[in-house]
Design a protein around this motif. Structure first.
Motif, short mmCIF file in Angstrom:
data_model
loop_
_atom_site.label_atom_id
_atom_site.label_comp_id
_atom_site.label_asym_id
_atom_site.label_seq_id
_atom_site.Cartn_x
_atom_site.Cartn_y
_atom_site.Cartn_z
N VAL A 80 0.95 -0.99 -0.20
CA VAL A 80 0.23 -0.05 -0.30
C VAL A 80 1.31 1.40 -0.35
O VAL A 80 0.90 2.10 -0.92
CB VAL A 80 -0.95 0.29 1.18
N GLY A 81 1.87 1.33 0.83
CA GLY A 81 3.05 2.45 1.13
C GLY A 81 3.86 2.89 -0.38
O GLY A 81 3.80 4.02 -0.73
N SER A 83 2.67 1.32 -3.15
CA SER A 83 1.15 1.74 -4.67
C SER A 83 1.28 3.26 -3.87
O SER A 83 0.64 3.62 -5.27
CB SER A 83 0.45 1.33 -4.29
N TYR A 84 0.70 3.62 -2.86
CA TYR A 84 0.87 5.28 -2.82
C TYR A 84 1.95 5.91 -3.70
O TYR A 84 1.55 7.14 -4.29
CB TYR A 84 0.72 5.31 -1.06
N VAL A 85 2.88 5.64 -2.84
CA VAL A 85 4.13 6.31 -3.66
C VAL A 85 4.23 6.61 -4.98
O VAL A 85 4.59 7.70 -6.00
CB VAL A 85 5.05 6.16 -3.15
N LEU A 87 2.04 5.77 -7.02
CA LEU A 87 0.81 6.45 -7.72
C LEU A 87 1.06 8.26 -7.77
O LEU A 87 0.25 8.73 -8.66
CB LEU A 87 -0.89 6.32 -7.22
N THR A 88 1.44 8.07 -6.69
CA THR A 88 1.72 9.42 -6.82
C THR A 88 2.79 10.96 -7.21
O THR A 88 2.76 11.34 -8.19
CB THR A 88 2.45 10.32 -4.98
N GLN A 89 3.07 9.68 -7.45
CA GLN A 89 4.97 10.32 -8.57
C GLN A 89 4.25 10.19 -9.92
O GLN A 89 4.43 11.35 -10.54
CB GLN A 89 6.09 8.92 -7.94
N ARG A 91 0.73 10.46 -10.67
CA ARG A 91 -0.21 11.87 -10.86
C ARG A 91 0.26 12.83 -11.44
O ARG A 91 0.66 13.58 -12.27
CB ARG A 91 -0.85 11.42 -9.79
N GLN A 235 -3.21 2.23 -11.37
CA GLN A 235 -3.59 2.60 -10.11
C GLN A 235 -4.21 0.45 -10.46
O GLN A 235 -4.26 -0.13 -9.25
CB GLN A 235 -5.05 3.15 -10.27
#
Length: 575
Positions: A80-81, A83-85, A87-89, A91, A235
């Motif tokens: 999860v961590g 994937s969040y990083v 996806l943020t990059q 985006r 995602q």
């Protein structure tokens, strides 16, 4: 909102317009309904509690489950961590690129519009603005990469756009961006995010705007549908990869943990079987790794333990045989000594005073020696597991009366009164009369010996499953912890005191063994200066499990908090 409200009204209408049920029926239905809901709630609560307890027990007992669960949870948190990083990059990169492109396109359109307005200062202003909007819109291509809107800063004009979606494009420009541009009063470009509402759907968009002239503003609306598709794809890919990776890590943890836990479980099972007496138990050895060395060490330990236990068993067997042989061999000379002693004792009146005293001492010590040999033989039978029971149905009161009768002479010499508290109804039970009589006789004699002249109370009782006899004295009592030590062989609480009844020190130990042989209990209670109480509990039916006793171990007066005046400590705790 209105449609929803009307729908809610339509749903609640029939309940309001329906006939009201009668009071009797509604009361019964309410009670039945509440009872059913209560039962369902209690059932669900019990099921949830049982499930939680089962999961807790499984979690506490299974190392395999804890390792796999911990691995899955940590893997999920890591995925999860990450994937969040990621996806943020992604985006941020997509939007930054889109913003740079949008600002450049808007700057080019702004320069073109300013040039057209300067060249055509005289003429139809509305037509000119519409032509500029159309030209700028046509530069975006047939795919419609962006829309163009020119809005007036003053007046009541609605603005200029092209196509069938003019109103949609104008409404897509957020008011906060319009206010920001008008407050700045310069050609500086501003951008923000918005959404394009079309035919019940919403699309994300980027709006870039600036002041065209003091009277007009130029806005570019860039749909972000393509970027949204890319983000959704990234995602979804990250989610799929994360799920697969967590599952794979779980499987890897399962396999790795199984490789470690299985030998450990095998070792635990082997240790349990070894502890239960299977001294030939050994672990299988596979390979040469750490687990194999553990198995080798375990097998070596088990082998050494087996050898030591066998040595101890042989030694114990030799010791028991020695005690038995010595006891048997001593009986012959003891019989001869006994006969000679009896002969001297019968002729003691013809001897002088000192010789008469010696003959009496000789007779007493010979009797004590004979009793000691009998106790040693009985102990050796218990140690060898050769003790047997002659079961018969007997009234426990008869055994109590016999034990009290045997101790009456000693009680009279010591001035002790024996009080009997026996039930009026028979207390029949299945037991070996000889052994139980010996237990009760030992308890009564010990109580007389340690009563210091006080009363000795012998109580008996029975219930559906058990019978019990309690012997209470008000003598020196027992110190803390001595209620267990008093059943050890040759144990004495105070070695400075002298036995007056000639006990061997094995009486209580043999009594404990006899009680255990019957499946019963022999327990002791005592307090310094308040006496002691010994309780024998036996099952009514031989071979059944004893679950309770009809008599309390602690005297009722002590349980109720009554105290007694301590007596002088001149008695003896006979082991």
């Amino acid at each position: 909102m209105t449609a929803t409200s009307q729908e809610d009204v339509r749903e609640t209408g029939p309940e309001e317009e329906g006939p009201a049920p009668s009071s009797d029926t509604s009361g019964d239905d309410g009670r039945d309904g509440n009872s059913g809901l209560t039962r369902a709630y209690l059932f669900a609560q019990r099921a949830a509690r049982a499930l939680a307890q089962g999961v807790q027990n499984r979690w506490r007992r299974s190392l395999h489950l804890r390792v796999i669960s911990t691995t899955l949870v940590l893997s999920l948190l890591v995925m999860v961590g990450l994937s969040y990083v990621m996806l943020t990059q992604v985006r941020s990169g997509l939007l930054d690129t889109k913003i740079d492109t949008a600002v450049n396109d808007h700057r080019a359109g702004l320069n073109y519009a300013l040039a057209e307005l300067q060249e055509n200062e005289v003429g139809d202003r509305d037509r000119l603005l519409y032509n500029i909007t159309s030209e700028l819109t046509s530069r975006s291509g047939d795919t419609g990469l962006y829309g163009v809107v020119i809005m007036p800063s003053v007046g009541d004009e609605t603005g200029w756009a092209t196509g069938d979606e003019d109103s949609v494009q104008q409404q897509s420009v957020p008011q906060r961006l319009i206010d920001q541009i008008r407050q700045s009063g310069s050609e500086q470009q501003y951008h923000t995010y918005t959404s394009i509402e079309m035919e019940g759907s919403s699309e994300p968009a980027l709006v870039v705007g600036s002041e065209l002239t003091h009277a007009y503003e130029l806005y570019y609306i860039f749909p972000l549908q393509h970027e949204q598709v890319i983000l959704d794809l990234v995602q979804g890919t990250l989610a799929l990869v994360g799920v697969l990776l967590v599952i794979l890590l779980g499987l890897i943890a399962f396999v790795v943990t199984r490789l470690v836990v299985t030998p450990v479980r095998s070792a635990a099972q082997s240790a349990e079987r070894l502890a239960s007496g299977e001294l030939s138990e050994r672990m299988a050895v596979h390979g040469e790794d750490d687990l194999a060395r553990l198995a080798v060490s375990f097998n070596g330990m088990a082998g050494n333990l087996q050898e030591k236990i066998q040595e101890l068993e042989e030694l114990s067997k030799v010791q028991r045989q020695f005690v038995s042989d010595v006891s048997h061999e001593l009986r012959t000379p003891l019989t001869t000594i006994r006969m000679a002693g009896d002969l001297l004792h019968d002729e003691r009146e013809e001897l002088d005073t000192s010789q008469r005293r010696s003959v009496e001492l000789l007779k007493g010590q010979v009797e004590r020696f004979e009793e000691l040999l009998g106790d040693l033989l009985e102990i050796s039978r218990h140690d060898a597991g050769a003790a047997t029971l002659g079961i018969e149905s007997t009234d426990i009161r008869d055994s109590v009366m016999k034990a009290v009768g045997d101790a009456e002479q000693i009680a009279e010499k010591r001035g002790v009164k024996i009080v009997l508290r026996l039930p009026a109804e028979p207390c029949d039970a299945e037991f070996d009369t000889r052994r139980i009589n010996r237990i009760l006789s030992n308890l009564v004699v010990n109580a007389v010996e340690h009563s210091d002249g006080g009363e000795v109370v012998v109580s008996a009782a029975g219930d559906r499953d058990a019978v019990a006899v309690a012997v209470r004295d008000y003598g020196v009592g027992l110190k803390e912890g001595e209620e267990h030590l008093c059943f050890d062989r040759f144990w004495r609480a105070d070695y400075s005191r002298v036995r007056t009844t000639g006990g061997t020190g094995l009486g209580l130990s043999i009594a404990k063994e006899d009680a255990t042989l019957h499946g019963g209990w022999l327990q002791a209670w005592g307090l310094p200066g308040q006496g002691s109480r010994f309780r024998l509990s036996l099952p009514r039916t031989s071979g059944t499990e004893l679950r309770g006793s009809p008599l309390p171990l602690v005297p009722p007066e002590i349980a109720l908090g009554q105290n007694f005046t301590p007596l002088p400590d001149d008695g003896e705790d006979d082991g």
